[in-house]
Design a protein around this motif. Structure first.
Motif, PDB file in Angstrom:
ATOM      1  N   TRP A 106     -15.765  14.093 -15.723  1.00 29.27           N
ATOM      2  CA  TRP A 106     -14.318  13.882 -15.756  1.00 29.27           C
ATOM      3  C   TRP A 106     -13.972  12.628 -14.956  1.00 29.27           C
ATOM      4  N   GLY A 107     -13.182  11.758 -15.559  1.00 29.26           N
ATOM      5  CA  GLY A 107     -12.925  10.453 -14.952  1.00 29.26           C
ATOM      6  C   GLY A 107     -11.582  10.339 -14.267  1.00 29.26           C
ATOM      7  N   GLY A 108     -11.533   9.535 -13.221  1.00 27.26           N
ATOM      8  CA  GLY A 108     -10.267   9.235 -12.537  1.00 27.26           C
ATOM      9  C   GLY A 108     -10.428   9.096 -11.039  1.00 27.26           C
ATOM     10  N   LEU A 109     -11.333   9.901 -10.465  1.00 29.54           N
ATOM     11  CA  LEU A 109     -11.424   9.928  -9.003  1.00 29.54           C
ATOM     12  C   LEU A 109     -12.663   9.213  -8.463  1.00 29.54           C
ATOM     13  N   GLN A 110     -13.533   8.716  -9.375  1.00 30.59           N
ATOM     14  CA  GLN A 110     -14.823   8.192  -8.933  1.00 30.59           C
ATOM     15  C   GLN A 110     -14.731   7.079  -7.885  1.00 30.59           C
ATOM     16  N   ASN A 111     -13.684   6.231  -7.976  1.00 30.06           N
ATOM     17  CA  ASN A 111     -13.560   5.136  -7.001  1.00 30.06           C
ATOM     18  C   ASN A 111     -13.139   5.647  -5.622  1.00 30.06           C
ATOM     19  N   LEU A 112     -12.699   6.900  -5.571  1.00 35.04           N
ATOM     20  CA  LEU A 112     -12.217   7.460  -4.296  1.00 35.04           C
ATOM     21  C   LEU A 112     -13.314   8.286  -3.616  1.00 35.04           C
ATOM     22  N   SER A 113     -14.564   8.032  -3.999  1.00 34.13           N
ATOM     23  CA  SER A 113     -15.706   8.730  -3.401  1.00 34.13           C
ATOM     24  C   SER A 113     -15.816   8.402  -1.915  1.00 34.13           C
ATOM     25  N   LEU A 114     -16.278   9.396  -1.180  1.00 37.47           N
ATOM     26  CA  LEU A 114     -16.627   9.270   0.245  1.00 37.47           C
ATOM     27  C   LEU A 114     -15.442   8.981   1.174  1.00 37.47           C
ATOM     28  N   ILE A 115     -14.237   9.248   0.720  1.00 34.06           N
ATOM     29  CA  ILE A 115     -13.106   9.167   1.661  1.00 34.06           C
ATOM     30  C   ILE A 115     -13.061  10.504   2.407  1.00 34.06           C
ATOM     31  N   PRO A 116     -13.078  10.469   3.742  1.00 35.18           N
ATOM     32  CA  PRO A 116     -13.066  11.739   4.480  1.00 35.18           C
ATOM     33  C   PRO A 116     -11.744  12.486   4.318  1.00 35.18           C
ATOM     34  N   GLY A 117     -11.767  13.768   4.614  1.00 30.69           N
ATOM     35  CA  GLY A 117     -10.530  14.551   4.601  1.00 30.69           C
ATOM     36  C   GLY A 117     -10.535  15.616   3.523  1.00 30.69           C
ATOM     37  N   LEU A 118      -9.386  16.249   3.363  1.00 30.29           N
ATOM     38  CA  LEU A 118      -9.245  17.387   2.457  1.00 30.29           C
ATOM     39  C   LEU A 118      -8.385  17.032   1.246  1.00 30.29           C
ATOM     40  N   VAL A 119      -8.503  17.833   0.207  1.00 29.23           N
ATOM     41  CA  VAL A 119      -7.731  17.584  -1.024  1.00 29.23           C
ATOM     42  C   VAL A 119      -6.226  17.650  -0.758  1.00 29.23           C
ATOM     43  N   GLY A 120      -5.792  18.617   0.055  1.00 30.85           N
ATOM     44  CA  GLY A 120      -4.357  18.799   0.278  1.00 30.85           C
ATOM     45  C   GLY A 120      -3.706  17.626   0.992  1.00 30.85           C
ATOM     46  N   THR A 121      -4.496  16.824   1.672  1.00 31.77           N
ATOM     47  CA  THR A 121      -3.943  15.684   2.408  1.00 31.77           C
ATOM     48  C   THR A 121      -3.927  14.423   1.559  1.00 31.77           C
ATOM     49  N   ALA A 122      -4.753  14.381   0.537  1.00 31.23           N
ATOM     50  CA  ALA A 122      -4.882  13.146  -0.261  1.00 31.23           C
ATOM     51  C   ALA A 122      -3.535  12.613  -0.773  1.00 31.23           C
ATOM     52  N   PRO A 123      -2.618  13.493  -1.245  1.00 23.45           N
ATOM     53  CA  PRO A 123      -1.351  12.944  -1.753  1.00 23.45           C
ATOM     54  C   PRO A 123      -0.444  12.402  -0.654  1.00 23.45           C
ATOM     55  N   ILE A 124      -0.618  12.865   0.579  1.00 21.58           N
ATOM     56  CA  ILE A 124       0.364  12.542   1.627  1.00 21.58           C
ATOM     57  C   ILE A 124       0.471  11.033   1.822  1.00 21.58           C
ATOM     58  N   GLN A 125      -0.691  10.390   1.999  1.00 23.55           N
ATOM     59  CA  GLN A 125      -0.586   8.925   2.113  1.00 23.55           C
ATOM     60  C   GLN A 125      -1.144   8.273   0.845  1.00 23.55           C
ATOM     61  N   ASN A 126      -1.180   9.045  -0.253  1.00 21.72           N
ATOM     62  CA  ASN A 126      -1.617   8.488  -1.535  1.00 21.72           C
ATOM     63  C   ASN A 126      -2.909   7.696  -1.330  1.00 21.72           C
ATOM     64  N   ILE A 127      -3.955   8.406  -0.878  1.00 20.17           N
ATOM     65  CA  ILE A 127      -5.182   7.693  -0.487  1.00 20.17           C
ATOM     66  C   ILE A 127      -5.682   6.822  -1.633  1.00 20.17           C
ATOM     67  N   GLY A 128      -6.214   5.691  -1.247  1.00 22.46           N
ATOM     68  CA  GLY A 128      -6.646   4.740  -2.256  1.00 22.46           C
ATOM     69  C   GLY A 128      -7.847   3.941  -1.791  1.00 22.46           C
ATOM     70  N   ALA A 129      -8.618   3.452  -2.747  1.00 21.03           N
ATOM     71  CA  ALA A 129      -9.750   2.584  -2.439  1.00 21.03           C
ATOM     72  C   ALA A 129     -10.246   1.962  -3.740  1.00 21.03           C
ATOM     73  N   TYR A 130     -10.731   0.742  -3.631  1.00 22.66           N
ATOM     74  CA  TYR A 130     -11.367   0.055  -4.766  1.00 22.66           C
ATOM     75  C   TYR A 130     -10.522   0.090  -6.047  1.00 22.66           C
ATOM     76  N   GLY A 131      -9.223  -0.237  -5.844  1.00 16.32           N
ATOM     77  CA  GLY A 131      -8.332  -0.419  -6.992  1.00 16.32           C
ATOM     78  C   GLY A 131      -7.762   0.846  -7.598  1.00 16.32           C
ATOM     79  N   VAL A 132      -7.985   1.992  -6.956  1.00 14.57           N
ATOM     80  CA  VAL A 132      -7.508   3.276  -7.507  1.00 14.57           C
ATOM     81  C   VAL A 132      -6.781   4.044  -6.400  1.00 14.57           C
ATOM     82  N   GLU A 133      -5.736   4.762  -6.789  1.00 10.19           N
ATOM     83  CA  GLU A 133      -5.010   5.586  -5.817  1.00 10.19           C
ATOM     84  C   GLU A 133      -4.881   7.013  -6.357  1.00 10.19           C
ATOM     85  N   THR A 134      -4.610   7.928  -5.447  1.00  9.33           N
ATOM     86  CA  THR A 134      -4.434   9.338  -5.833  1.00  9.33           C
ATOM     87  C   THR A 134      -3.382   9.473  -6.931  1.00  9.33           C
TER      88      THR A 134
END
Ligand SMILES: Cc1cc2nc3c(=O)[nH]c(=O)nc-3n(C[C@H](O)[C@H](O)[C@H](O)COP(=O)(O)OP(=O)(O)OC[C@H]3O[C@@H](n4cnc5c(N)ncnc54)[C@H](O)[C@@H]3O)c2cc1C
Length: 339
Positions: A106-134
């Motif tokens: 399933w595609g969409g989150l692969q660029n967000l690999s290895l970001i520490p933390g929990l799923v419930g927190t990801a939307p709070i600061q819209n975590i992003g990396a390598y051109g992709v955001e939550t």
């Protein structure tokens, strides 16, 4: 549900600060959350909601109750034509969840690999990396309001996502708890983002085609080579946000500093690399005692061992002062300061 008294939060914050909580509740189910809400010693004296502790600097011991998000679970909600909707509980580990989606194809989150933390927190600061955001794949989320225990569902549009920002970091900050998050992911014809950072280079070096697994592996490898592992060196990732300046300031800076990379924004402003500003202000690899800015990545504030929160903050404040003096740009903390 039993609370730990006078609990060390050292295992639960990525700076590795040995601060204490008067009471620590491990909320292992949504039922525990409701019990906590009703408990006069629990939410009645609530001080802090703790996820993975990788985006906070806890300035000292915490009076009252700390609630740790620890309920887990994930499931496939819907399978459509070329997409799936999957749901994960707030306490799921982000990296484990992302790797699971990649393994399912399933595609969409692969660029967000290895970001520490929990799923419930990801939307709070819209975590992003390598051109992709939550926000690029978030479908909806469930949220409980502390004041009355009411649960609401928010669609992607209702989350008011921005750069490292959302409704939950703004108007609804500390007003409630994200319980679970749903993502809409592609099950074929994936959008593969490789132009950002050195992802394409890393793929070429490995001699692999772009795909979900190869991108996830490339991102993890780049991150391991650039960022300190919090298990070895306490840190919270990027400590400051990349600042945005108006067009006139951007033009002045471009003339004086032709090497400064600028990222034009839709509104005519320009985003600048905070790491570059910090490096030019003499802080790359510089320490004050046990705290300092990382030698490979100037944007990362590091606990080199035994630093207190005060020492870390002293470095952060000095960096802000020096960048302001040199560039007249005020750096804003990305990390939550818990005082
Ligand atoms: C080495 C390293 C690299 C990083 N790289 C990146 C990166 O590339 N991109 C990026 O965007 N971030 C990055 N980060 C920051 C961090 O990983 C993210 O911000 C992550 O989402 C934090 O999750 P957490 O569960 O640890 O949050 P915490 O630090 O536990 O909490 C952060 C805030 O959210 C609140 N909170 C926690 N859970 C909930 C909930 N369920 N409901 C409501 N509020 C809640 C807390 O009270 C707190 O205010 C990095 C951090 C580190 C240490």
């Amino acid at each position: 549900m039993v609370a730990e008294q006078n609990a060390s939060l050292k295992p639960y914050n990525s700076f590795g600060l040995d601060v204490r909580a008067e009471r620590l509740y491990h909320l292992e189910s949504e039922m525990h959350l409701l019990e906590y809400l009703d408990d006069p010693e629990g939410y009645g004296q609530h001080s802090l909601l703790l996820g993975g502790g990788s985006n906070m600097l806890i300035a000292g011991d915490i009076k009252g109750s700390v609630a740790r998000v620890a309920w887990t679970g994930r499931r496939l909600v819907e399978e459509g034509d070329g997409f799936v909707i999957v749901e994960a509980a707030a306490g799921e580990n982000w990296q484990d969840f992302v790797q699971w989606t990649v393994d399912q194809g399933w595609g969409g989150l692969q660029n967000l690999s290895l970001i520490p933390g929990l799923v419930g927190t990801a939307p709070i600061q819209n975590i992003g990396a390598y051109g992709v955001e939550t926000k690029d794949s978030l479908h909806s989320l469930r949220w409980m309001r502390w004041a009355d225990g009411e649960i609401e569902e928010f669609s992607n549009a209702q989350c008011e996502f921005g750069y490292r920002d959302s409704l939950f970091k703004g108007r609804l900050k500390d007003q409630g708890v994200i319980l679970s998050v749903q993502f809409r992911l592609s099950s074929r014809d994936h959008t593969l983002v490789t132009h950002y950072g050195s992802v394409a280079e890393e793929l070429a070096l490995r001699g692999t085609e772009a795909g979900l697994r190869s991108i996830a592996d490339a991102v993890m490898s780049i991150r391991r080579s650039k960022l300190p592992n919090p298990a070895e060196l306490g840190n919270s990732g990027s400590f400051f946000k990349n600042p945005t300046v108006d067009a006139q300031k951007a033009a002045e800076l471009a003339q004086e500093y032709p090497n400064l990379a600028q990222y034009p924004q839709a509104d005519g402003r320009a985003k600048l690399a905070a790491g570059w500003l910090i490096e030019q202000s003499g802080w790359k690899g510089r320490r004050l005692g046990n705290a300092g800015m990382h030698a490979k990545q100037a944007l990362v504030l590091v606990n080199y061992g035994g630093a207190s929160a005060a020492e870390l903050l002293a470095v952060a404040r000095q960096v802000q002062a020096d960048v302001l003096a040199k560039f007249q740009i005020a750096l804003e903390m990305e990390v939550n300061l818990i005082e």
